[in-house]
Design a protein around this motif. Structure first.
Motif, mmCIF file in Angstrom:
data_model
loop_
_atom_site.group_PDB
_atom_site.id
_atom_site.type_symbol
_atom_site.label_atom_id
_atom_site.label_comp_id
_atom_site.label_asym_id
_atom_site.label_seq_id
_atom_site.Cartn_x
_atom_site.Cartn_y
_atom_site.Cartn_z
ATOM 1 N N UNK A 70 -4.028 -8.327 38.644
ATOM 2 C CA UNK A 70 -3.772 -8.596 37.237
ATOM 3 C C UNK A 70 -4.964 -8.094 36.450
ATOM 4 N N UNK A 71 -4.759 -7.052 35.621
ATOM 5 C CA UNK A 71 -5.807 -6.498 34.780
ATOM 6 C C UNK A 71 -6.068 -7.458 33.631
ATOM 7 N N UNK A 72 -7.271 -7.982 33.551
ATOM 8 C CA UNK A 72 -7.610 -8.993 32.550
ATOM 9 C C UNK A 72 -7.529 -8.452 31.131
ATOM 10 N N UNK A 73 -7.852 -7.193 30.939
ATOM 11 C CA UNK A 73 -7.876 -6.609 29.593
ATOM 12 C C UNK A 73 -6.485 -6.306 29.059
ATOM 13 N N UNK A 74 -5.582 -5.834 29.933
ATOM 14 C CA UNK A 74 -4.270 -5.382 29.471
ATOM 15 C C UNK A 74 -3.125 -6.326 29.819
ATOM 16 N N UNK A 75 -3.338 -7.195 30.798
ATOM 17 C CA UNK A 75 -2.265 -8.063 31.265
ATOM 18 C C UNK A 75 -1.320 -7.375 32.237
ATOM 19 N N UNK A 76 -1.612 -6.123 32.574
ATOM 20 C CA UNK A 76 -0.767 -5.345 33.472
ATOM 21 C C UNK A 76 -1.012 -5.749 34.923
ATOM 22 N N UNK A 77 0.057 -5.826 35.702
ATOM 23 C CA UNK A 77 -0.045 -6.133 37.125
ATOM 24 C C UNK A 77 0.248 -4.861 37.915
ATOM 25 N N UNK A 78 -0.649 -4.541 38.847
ATOM 26 C CA UNK A 78 -0.452 -3.409 39.749
ATOM 27 C C UNK A 78 -0.236 -3.961 41.144
ATOM 28 N N UNK A 79 0.743 -3.394 41.843
ATOM 29 C CA UNK A 79 1.131 -3.864 43.167
ATOM 30 C C UNK A 79 0.789 -2.786 44.193
ATOM 31 N N UNK A 80 0.080 -3.156 45.239
ATOM 32 C CA UNK A 80 -0.322 -2.236 46.300
ATOM 33 C C UNK A 80 0.357 -2.633 47.602
ATOM 34 N N UNK A 81 0.919 -1.646 48.289
ATOM 35 C CA UNK A 81 1.602 -1.871 49.559
ATOM 36 C C UNK A 81 1.112 -0.895 50.618
#
Length: 76
Positions: free
Chosen positions: A23-34
């Protein structure tokens, strides 16, 4: 499974079987890594046991299948 807050206040959450989320604190965007068996830069496994950082800000992700390294500056 582990949760880690990095020096940028991003929240990294490891899962059991569903990879790693950030969860990117600045943008609120969540990136998922698999894990991707065709990509040597992907996670070693989707079961995350531990997340720690090194003195350079890189993340070391302990999985049930090995250890992965992630550089936030390069995304690899």
């Amino acid at each position: 499974m582990d949760v880690y807050v990095d020096s940028y206040n991003n929240i990294w959450a490891g899962t059991l079987g569903k990879g790693l989320n950030c969860l990117n604190a600045a943008t609120g965007r969540v990136t998922h890594y698999l894990h991707d068996p065709n990509n040597s830069n992907s996670l070693a496994d989707d079961n995350i046991a531990a997340i720690i950082s090194d003195e350079k800000g890189g993340l070391w992700i302990g999985t049930f299948g090995g250890v992965s390294h992630y550089e936030p500056n390069t995304g690899i």
